[in-house]
Design a protein around this motif. Sequence first.
Motif, PDB file in Angstrom:
ATOM      1  N   ASN A 187      77.024 -26.070 -39.740  1.00  0.00           N
ATOM      2  CA  ASN A 187      75.810 -26.829 -40.076  1.00  0.00           C
ATOM      3  C   ASN A 187      76.060 -28.314 -40.308  1.00  0.00           C
ATOM      4  O   ASN A 187      75.414 -28.937 -41.141  1.00  0.00           O
ATOM      5  CB  ASN A 187      75.113 -26.227 -41.298  1.00  0.00           C
ATOM      6  CG  ASN A 187      74.676 -24.805 -41.037  1.00  0.00           C
ATOM      7  OD1 ASN A 187      74.202 -24.490 -39.940  1.00  0.00           O
ATOM      8  ND2 ASN A 187      74.862 -23.937 -42.014  1.00  0.00           N
ATOM      9  N   LEU A 188      76.993 -28.882 -39.568  1.00  0.00           N
ATOM     10  CA  LEU A 188      77.198 -30.325 -39.665  1.00  0.00           C
ATOM     11  C   LEU A 188      76.058 -31.048 -38.957  1.00  0.00           C
ATOM     12  O   LEU A 188      75.481 -30.537 -38.005  1.00  0.00           O
ATOM     13  CB  LEU A 188      78.524 -30.716 -39.004  1.00  0.00           C
ATOM     14  CG  LEU A 188      79.806 -30.417 -39.777  1.00  0.00           C
ATOM     15  CD1 LEU A 188      81.015 -30.795 -38.934  1.00  0.00           C
ATOM     16  CD2 LEU A 188      79.830 -31.158 -41.107  1.00  0.00           C
ATOM     17  N   ASP A 189      75.739 -32.245 -39.421  1.00  0.00           N
ATOM     18  CA  ASP A 189      74.748 -33.042 -38.703  1.00  0.00           C
ATOM     19  C   ASP A 189      75.439 -33.769 -37.539  1.00  0.00           C
ATOM     20  O   ASP A 189      76.614 -33.534 -37.257  1.00  0.00           O
ATOM     21  CB  ASP A 189      74.028 -34.011 -39.661  1.00  0.00           C
ATOM     22  CG  ASP A 189      74.935 -35.123 -40.169  1.00  0.00           C
ATOM     23  OD1 ASP A 189      76.158 -35.076 -39.905  1.00  0.00           O
ATOM     24  OD2 ASP A 189      74.420 -36.048 -40.827  1.00  0.00           O
ATOM     25  N   SER A 190      74.687 -34.645 -36.862  1.00  0.00           N
ATOM     26  CA  SER A 190      75.229 -35.287 -35.663  1.00  0.00           C
ATOM     27  C   SER A 190      76.486 -36.111 -35.952  1.00  0.00           C
ATOM     28  O   SER A 190      77.418 -36.130 -35.156  1.00  0.00           O
ATOM     29  CB  SER A 190      74.172 -36.206 -35.037  1.00  0.00           C
ATOM     30  OG  SER A 190      73.037 -35.456 -34.671  1.00  0.00           O
ATOM     31  N   GLU A 196      72.043 -37.388 -30.099  1.00  0.00           N
ATOM     32  CA  GLU A 196      72.775 -38.572 -30.544  1.00  0.00           C
ATOM     33  C   GLU A 196      74.273 -38.375 -30.691  1.00  0.00           C
ATOM     34  O   GLU A 196      74.998 -39.338 -30.951  1.00  0.00           O
ATOM     35  CB  GLU A 196      72.173 -39.141 -31.836  1.00  0.00           C
ATOM     36  CG  GLU A 196      72.087 -38.167 -32.986  1.00  0.00           C
ATOM     37  CD  GLU A 196      71.669 -38.870 -34.288  1.00  0.00           C
ATOM     38  OE1 GLU A 196      71.862 -40.089 -34.396  1.00  0.00           O
ATOM     39  OE2 GLU A 196      71.191 -38.181 -35.192  1.00  0.00           O
ATOM     40  N   VAL A 197      74.761 -37.140 -30.534  1.00  0.00           N
ATOM     41  CA  VAL A 197      76.191 -36.895 -30.727  1.00  0.00           C
ATOM     42  C   VAL A 197      77.026 -37.736 -29.747  1.00  0.00           C
ATOM     43  O   VAL A 197      78.018 -38.352 -30.136  1.00  0.00           O
ATOM     44  CB  VAL A 197      76.536 -35.396 -30.597  1.00  0.00           C
ATOM     45  CG1 VAL A 197      78.042 -35.183 -30.508  1.00  0.00           C
ATOM     46  CG2 VAL A 197      75.979 -34.636 -31.797  1.00  0.00           C
ATOM     47  N   GLY A 198      76.612 -37.792 -28.487  1.00  0.00           N
ATOM     48  CA  GLY A 198      77.361 -38.555 -27.484  1.00  0.00           C
ATOM     49  C   GLY A 198      77.522 -40.015 -27.876  1.00  0.00           C
ATOM     50  O   GLY A 198      78.618 -40.578 -27.800  1.00  0.00           O
ATOM     51  N   SER A 199      76.421 -40.619 -28.329  1.00  0.00           N
ATOM     52  CA  SER A 199      76.461 -42.045 -28.685  1.00  0.00           C
ATOM     53  C   SER A 199      77.340 -42.288 -29.909  1.00  0.00           C
ATOM     54  O   SER A 199      78.072 -43.283 -29.962  1.00  0.00           O
ATOM     55  CB  SER A 199      75.048 -42.558 -28.968  1.00  0.00           C
ATOM     56  OG  SER A 199      74.240 -42.388 -27.824  1.00  0.00           O
ATOM     57  N   ILE A 200      77.275 -41.391 -30.895  1.00  0.00           N
ATOM     58  CA  ILE A 200      78.098 -41.564 -32.100  1.00  0.00           C
ATOM     59  C   ILE A 200      79.571 -41.349 -31.741  1.00  0.00           C
ATOM     60  O   ILE A 200      80.455 -42.095 -32.169  1.00  0.00           O
ATOM     61  CB  ILE A 200      77.668 -40.589 -33.222  1.00  0.00           C
ATOM     62  CG1 ILE A 200      76.194 -40.791 -33.573  1.00  0.00           C
ATOM     63  CG2 ILE A 200      78.533 -40.784 -34.465  1.00  0.00           C
ATOM     64  CD1 ILE A 200      75.611 -39.731 -34.495  1.00  0.00           C
ATOM     65  N   LEU A 201      79.818 -40.343 -30.909  1.00  0.00           N
ATOM     66  CA  LEU A 201      81.184 -40.040 -30.482  1.00  0.00           C
ATOM     67  C   LEU A 201      81.816 -41.256 -29.794  1.00  0.00           C
ATOM     68  O   LEU A 201      82.959 -41.628 -30.078  1.00  0.00           O
ATOM     69  CB  LEU A 201      81.145 -38.824 -29.550  1.00  0.00           C
ATOM     70  CG  LEU A 201      82.445 -38.286 -28.972  1.00  0.00           C
ATOM     71  CD1 LEU A 201      83.463 -38.011 -30.058  1.00  0.00           C
ATOM     72  CD2 LEU A 201      82.162 -36.998 -28.188  1.00  0.00           C
ATOM     73  N   ALA A 202      81.054 -41.892 -28.908  1.00  0.00           N
ATOM     74  CA  ALA A 202      81.561 -43.077 -28.207  1.00  0.00           C
ATOM     75  C   ALA A 202      81.858 -44.203 -29.195  1.00  0.00           C
ATOM     76  O   ALA A 202      82.854 -44.918 -29.068  1.00  0.00           O
ATOM     77  CB  ALA A 202      80.557 -43.545 -27.164  1.00  0.00           C
ATOM     78  N   ASN A 210      77.320 -35.746 -47.747  1.00  0.00           N
ATOM     79  CA  ASN A 210      77.274 -37.009 -47.017  1.00  0.00           C
ATOM     80  C   ASN A 210      76.476 -36.919 -45.721  1.00  0.00           C
ATOM     81  O   ASN A 210      76.548 -37.822 -44.895  1.00  0.00           O
ATOM     82  CB  ASN A 210      78.702 -37.478 -46.691  1.00  0.00           C
ATOM     83  CG  ASN A 210      79.514 -37.716 -47.951  1.00  0.00           C
ATOM     84  OD1 ASN A 210      78.950 -38.074 -48.982  1.00  0.00           O
ATOM     85  ND2 ASN A 210      80.820 -37.506 -47.879  1.00  0.00           N
ATOM     86  N   ALA A 211      75.758 -35.814 -45.546  1.00  0.00           N
ATOM     87  CA  ALA A 211      74.989 -35.650 -44.308  1.00  0.00           C
ATOM     88  C   ALA A 211      73.996 -36.801 -44.166  1.00  0.00           C
ATOM     89  O   ALA A 211      73.403 -37.251 -45.147  1.00  0.00           O
ATOM     90  CB  ALA A 211      74.254 -34.318 -44.323  1.00  0.00           C
ATOM     91  N   HIS A 212      73.853 -37.280 -42.952  1.00  0.00           N
ATOM     92  CA  HIS A 212      72.921 -38.385 -42.710  1.00  0.00           C
ATOM     93  C   HIS A 212      71.479 -37.904 -42.671  1.00  0.00           C
ATOM     94  O   HIS A 212      70.572 -38.620 -43.066  1.00  0.00           O
ATOM     95  CB  HIS A 212      73.277 -39.096 -41.397  1.00  0.00           C
ATOM     96  CG  HIS A 212      74.556 -39.868 -41.485  1.00  0.00           C
ATOM     97  ND1 HIS A 212      74.617 -41.224 -41.278  1.00  0.00           N
ATOM     98  CD2 HIS A 212      75.822 -39.476 -41.777  1.00  0.00           C
ATOM     99  CE1 HIS A 212      75.863 -41.632 -41.433  1.00  0.00           C
ATOM    100  NE2 HIS A 212      76.614 -40.589 -41.725  1.00  0.00           N
TER     101      HIS A 212
END
Lengths: 264, 333
Positions: free
Chosen positions: A96-99, A132-138, A224-226
């Motif tokens: 259950n982690l957020d992005s 949004e995972v891709g953008s944060i990962l980059a 700390n979940a956003h």
Amino acid sequence: MNTIVCVKQVLDPEIPPAKFKIDAEAKQVIPPAGVPPVISVYDERAVEAALRLKDKHKGKITALSMGSEKAADVIKHAIALGADDGFVLQDAAFENLDSFGTAYVLAKAIQKIGEYDLVLCGRQAADWGAGEVGSILAEILGIPVITLASEIQAQDKTLRVKRIVSDGFEVLEAPMPCLITVGSEIGLPRLPAGPRLMMARKKVIPIWRAQDIGAEPTKLDKQNAHTEVIGLSVPTRKTECEMITGATPADAAAHLAAKLSKLI
Amino acid sequence: MDNRKGILVCGEFAEAKLAPITIELLGLGRKLANELGEPLSVLLMGSKASGLTQETIAFGADNVYVADDALLDQYNSDGYTQIAANLCQQALPSIVLLGHTDVGMDLAPRLNARLGGGLAMDCLALSIDPATQLLASTRPVFGGNAHATMLAKSARPQMATVRPKTMPPAARDDSRQGQVLPVEGKVDPSAIKVKVVERTKEQVEGVKLEDAEVVVSGGRGIGGAQNFAMLRELANVLGGAVGATRPACDEGWVPVRLQVGQSGKVVSPKLYIAVALSGAMAHIAGCLGSKVIVAINKDKDANIFNVAHFGIVGDYKEILPALTAKLRELKSG
């Protein structure tokens, strides 16, 4: 060319709406019995994009999936399609982690793998679909990102990417390493080949835990979940559907035409 | 203590006109800003932006930030992210709103990745949660099968992209006052890693799907590319456009740009005719805003009948030609 593809296992989005049930209290979806989870549709396209590049330029494809132990199935699916290797990222702390949390875990795993020219992700997951995972990962990896690709070409150390926009398309160029998210515009994924299917089935997929990738506990702390889901509901729309009939199909069509001509 | 304040709308415009979504966001932003008692700002990027400042004020903005830079005349992800992120770090808005458009879908997650805020994409409803005074964002999840409402408890800014045409446009009041503020700093060309090398507009024959008042959509049951001619004929008689489900696009029967649904286009015409499509939630999510939905399907239990106003159970190949002919006759008569 070395490519890392991030894939997610999700509830089959094509299930009939009648089978879709939620636990509003827990803000979770209740997986319907007898419907096996599948690889998220866009992630399957991302695997296809990786395979097309491999067809042309050789190299290695590594699939990564964060999820339950069952996520080995989607890694095996990617391997059956032509990926070389894969890892499952599974740990109670990953649930259950957020992005941001998800991107952090993927980034740590990618840094452990080390060498890569391209990271591919689906444009969004077919379940929570945050996109949004891709953008944060980059951003974490410090590499350029292109979203919603419909075609990817590689030449030397440059990627040329086509992306569909509402009134046409654009072509972008980026240096490698780069992260690209892929939409369904890329085209249908191939089917797994028989012998590879057998091989993939037998393959043991290594599981990486938080400590294996050096993930810091504070980064995985739900405090700390956003973002947080505070409500989940099934939208209802009750419409009285007036069924139009007739002696023949053409007759019914004429009745419908009469109704519609009053509306437009 | 949280010293963030106000709502920032990332504006979009083309050919010296504000995009409809920006006018919708200004209306929504004004409402939320009034509720919070905080100011509403808008960011306009590009060398042609200064001509639109008064208009955005008339539509509700208290402050207009103008990033006057020719490097921002065309959307590019790196340049826009850099300028918008810099402004957010200086102006410290509490809420940032973008359209769920080509620009917003790319920019919002990148901006949020840089700022570390809390983002909800493709929202259908936004409100201020009475208990916490935080932004509550409602968005479709699981292919539209469910709606989730999200909060960002401590991450800032609170961000959302809003689906076009879900909010009424702002009312225009040309007597409104506001201030125009230049954005300091220019795009650092060396930070533009991804370069746009080509941008091509594709001419669409007839009416654009998103703008059409009538949409005739086909699904997997259509059975082949050539059968879509029947749908096209009906659409022509009604002055409408043809759409399709994801499976029909996947099969290559029609181009992907005609896809209606969660991952395609969201349409809200006066009349939506759903032909030989079962009504998967992912598709329905793209047409639920239609005034009247008509379903034509062989399967009387197809889900599409649950959302349709009129339905015919039967083979579309027998129904459509007669329907087209009759409508043509009624129209000319």
